[in-house]
Design a protein around this motif. Structure first.
Motif, mmCIF file in Angstrom:
data_model
loop_
_atom_site.group_PDB
_atom_site.id
_atom_site.type_symbol
_atom_site.label_atom_id
_atom_site.label_comp_id
_atom_site.label_asym_id
_atom_site.label_seq_id
_atom_site.Cartn_x
_atom_site.Cartn_y
_atom_site.Cartn_z
ATOM 1 N N ALA A 198 0.559 -1.305 0.241
ATOM 2 C CA ALA A 198 -0.007 0.273 -0.383
ATOM 3 C C ALA A 198 0.831 1.500 -0.019
ATOM 4 O O ALA A 198 2.048 1.270 0.183
ATOM 5 C CB ALA A 198 -0.703 -0.240 1.534
ATOM 6 N N GLY A 199 -0.525 2.760 -0.267
ATOM 7 C CA GLY A 199 1.159 3.483 -0.625
ATOM 8 C C GLY A 199 0.667 4.516 -1.161
ATOM 9 O O GLY A 199 -1.136 4.596 -1.691
ATOM 10 N N PRO A 200 0.204 5.646 -0.958
ATOM 11 C CA PRO A 200 0.005 6.964 -1.831
ATOM 12 C C PRO A 200 0.073 7.112 -2.853
ATOM 13 O O PRO A 200 0.642 6.631 -4.002
ATOM 14 C CB PRO A 200 0.466 8.377 -1.517
ATOM 15 C CG PRO A 200 1.958 7.744 -0.792
ATOM 16 C CD PRO A 200 1.574 6.679 -0.261
ATOM 17 N N GLY A 201 -0.954 7.500 -3.944
ATOM 18 C CA GLY A 201 -0.957 6.927 -5.831
ATOM 19 C C GLY A 201 0.421 7.725 -6.265
ATOM 20 O O GLY A 201 1.168 8.949 -5.882
ATOM 21 N N ARG A 224 -3.048 -17.029 -11.169
ATOM 22 C CA ARG A 224 -3.037 -15.985 -10.605
ATOM 23 C C ARG A 224 -3.781 -14.614 -11.557
ATOM 24 O O ARG A 224 -3.965 -13.937 -12.650
ATOM 25 C CB ARG A 224 -1.360 -15.755 -11.247
ATOM 26 C CG ARG A 224 -0.636 -17.054 -11.192
ATOM 27 C CD ARG A 224 0.497 -17.199 -11.803
ATOM 28 N NE ARG A 224 0.777 -18.889 -11.987
ATOM 29 C CZ ARG A 224 2.166 -19.178 -12.761
ATOM 30 N NH1 ARG A 224 2.136 -18.612 -13.933
ATOM 31 N NH2 ARG A 224 1.669 -20.423 -12.933
ATOM 32 N N THR A 225 -3.880 -13.709 -10.757
ATOM 33 C CA THR A 225 -4.821 -12.819 -11.167
ATOM 34 C C THR A 225 -4.097 -11.508 -10.342
ATOM 35 O O THR A 225 -3.826 -11.555 -9.211
ATOM 36 C CB THR A 225 -6.262 -13.154 -10.486
ATOM 37 O OG1 THR A 225 -6.869 -11.876 -11.512
ATOM 38 C CG2 THR A 225 -6.733 -12.862 -9.388
ATOM 39 N N LEU A 226 -5.116 -9.914 -10.694
ATOM 40 C CA LEU A 226 -4.247 -9.341 -9.597
ATOM 41 C C LEU A 226 -6.023 -8.571 -10.045
ATOM 42 O O LEU A 226 -6.665 -7.920 -10.804
ATOM 43 C CB LEU A 226 -3.902 -7.681 -11.267
ATOM 44 C CG LEU A 226 -3.844 -6.962 -10.362
ATOM 45 C CD1 LEU A 226 -2.791 -6.977 -9.120
ATOM 46 C CD2 LEU A 226 -2.754 -5.878 -10.852
ATOM 47 N N ILE A 227 -5.780 -7.797 -8.314
ATOM 48 C CA ILE A 227 -7.652 -7.290 -8.256
ATOM 49 C C ILE A 227 -7.204 -5.613 -7.845
ATOM 50 O O ILE A 227 -6.775 -5.537 -6.783
ATOM 51 C CB ILE A 227 -7.830 -8.194 -7.197
ATOM 52 C CG1 ILE A 227 -8.487 -9.553 -8.002
ATOM 53 C CG2 ILE A 227 -9.611 -7.941 -6.340
ATOM 54 C CD1 ILE A 227 -9.126 -10.230 -6.587
ATOM 55 N N THR A 228 -7.341 -5.293 -8.307
ATOM 56 C CA THR A 228 -7.297 -3.207 -7.830
ATOM 57 C C THR A 228 -8.588 -3.445 -7.216
ATOM 58 O O THR A 228 -9.709 -2.886 -7.462
ATOM 59 C CB THR A 228 -7.300 -2.621 -9.190
ATOM 60 O OG1 THR A 228 -8.360 -2.420 -9.676
ATOM 61 C CG2 THR A 228 -6.252 -3.218 -9.781
ATOM 62 N N ARG A 229 -8.086 -1.754 -6.199
ATOM 63 C CA ARG A 229 -9.033 -1.463 -5.924
ATOM 64 C C ARG A 229 -9.216 0.754 -6.347
ATOM 65 O O ARG A 229 -8.178 0.553 -6.271
ATOM 66 C CB ARG A 229 -9.391 -0.741 -4.273
ATOM 67 C CG ARG A 229 -9.242 -2.287 -4.134
ATOM 68 C CD ARG A 229 -8.856 -1.711 -2.135
ATOM 69 N NE ARG A 229 -10.608 -0.649 -1.838
ATOM 70 C CZ ARG A 229 -9.631 -0.259 -0.072
ATOM 71 N NH1 ARG A 229 -8.853 -0.173 0.085
ATOM 72 N NH2 ARG A 229 -10.723 0.663 0.046
ATOM 73 N N GLY A 230 -10.342 0.874 -7.217
ATOM 74 C CA GLY A 230 -10.561 2.008 -7.443
ATOM 75 C C GLY A 230 -10.349 2.352 -8.621
ATOM 76 O O GLY A 230 -10.973 3.001 -9.424
ATOM 77 N N ARG A 231 -9.516 1.826 -9.249
ATOM 78 C CA ARG A 231 -8.579 1.710 -10.304
ATOM 79 C C ARG A 231 -8.277 1.211 -11.209
ATOM 80 O O ARG A 231 -7.262 0.194 -11.403
ATOM 81 C CB ARG A 231 -7.572 3.107 -10.786
ATOM 82 C CG ARG A 231 -6.047 2.848 -10.330
ATOM 83 C CD ARG A 231 -5.376 3.836 -9.711
ATOM 84 N NE ARG A 231 -3.685 3.324 -9.195
ATOM 85 C CZ ARG A 231 -3.497 3.316 -7.995
ATOM 86 N NH1 ARG A 231 -4.564 3.243 -7.203
ATOM 87 N NH2 ARG A 231 -2.534 2.428 -7.446
ATOM 88 N N PRO A 232 -7.641 1.284 -12.644
ATOM 89 C CA PRO A 232 -8.158 -0.316 -13.252
ATOM 90 C C PRO A 232 -6.227 -0.145 -14.060
ATOM 91 O O PRO A 232 -6.075 0.594 -14.127
ATOM 92 C CB PRO A 232 -8.815 -0.024 -14.652
ATOM 93 C CG PRO A 232 -8.634 1.468 -15.177
ATOM 94 C CD PRO A 232 -9.316 2.028 -13.567
#
Length: 236
Positions: A198-201, A224-232
């Motif tokens: 985690a960290g600032p954008g 194996r997959t990537l799940i993002t929060r808030g932005r693609p």
């Protein structure tokens, strides 16, 4: 001769009888006979016995005989169409013997015939990384040829039970080209089963997570997959 000596000699004799009989047996009975021999083992050979120099040498011999029997069982079981059994059993064996090329060869064959070619390739990459790190060499020609056959979709390696190959999610974005730095963070990620990055954008946390995921992909042969929060996540 003590009880431990008698048990060791009996197990050794039975395993030897099974192995010696395999070349002239049908695959299914041969696999059954070898399985019975392997089931005589309980844990590591002589693990509860104080050992002197002679028995330390004997331990190496017993371990080698057991591994040879495992490999002969895998060969017979594959010929008998028991690829799912072989895939499950050899996954445990390679975890204990990570540099044993013959085990990996049978494992890759079993994975392919079970409809899991992507996992077979991941197994090869796992062995390649282990051998490079521990021995400074690459897997031998037999495994290199097997890998090439998987990549070329060799009909010999296709599933044997009529089912289509399993399609497992491979949804990681491409690795970040030219990624540098973050060695300490990558080392910490490699040593834990679950982590949160985690960290600032804009500071590169997504790039770090994706790069680390590619480095450790061989440890996760299923999804194996990537799940993002808030932005693609943009893909090229």
């Amino acid at each position: 001769m003590g009880d431990g000596d008698r048990r060791t000699a009996a197990g050794d004799r039975d395993a030897g009888t099974a192995v010696d009989g395999v070349p002239h047996a049908e695959p299914a009975p041969a696999a059954d006979l070898l399985r019975e021999a392997l089931d005589l083992w309980r844990g590591r050979a002589l693990e509860d016995v104080p050992l002197d120099g002679e028995w330390l040498a004997r331990l190496d011999e017993l371990t080698e005989r057991r591994l040879a029997t495992v490999e002969r069982w895998a060969q017979a079981a594959l010929a008998a169409g028991r690829h799912h059994d072989v895939a499950a059993e050899l996954r445990r064996e390679v975890a204990t013997h990570p540099l044993r090329e013959r085990l990996y060869e049978h494992w890759m064959h079993a994975l392919c015939r079970a409809g899991r070619p992507a996992d077979a390739l991941a197994a090869y990459e796992r062995l390649h990384a282990e051998m490079a790190a521990e021995l400074g060499v690459a897997p031998g020609q037999a495994l290199a040829d097997l890998r090439a056959g998987v990549l070329a979709d060799d009909p010999v390696l296709r599933p044997r039970d009529g089912r289509a190959p399993a399609v497992l999610p491979r949804q990681l974005p491409p690795d970040v080209a030219g990624f540098t730095g973050r060695a300490e963070e990558i080392d910490r990620l490699a040593r834990v089963p679950v982590a949160v990055v985690a960290g600032p954008g804009g500071i590169g946390e997504s790039a770090l997570a994706v790069h680390a995921a590619h480095l450790m992909a061989h440890r996760f042969p299923d999804v194996r997959t990537l799940i993002t929060r808030g932005r693609p996540v943009r893909r090229p």
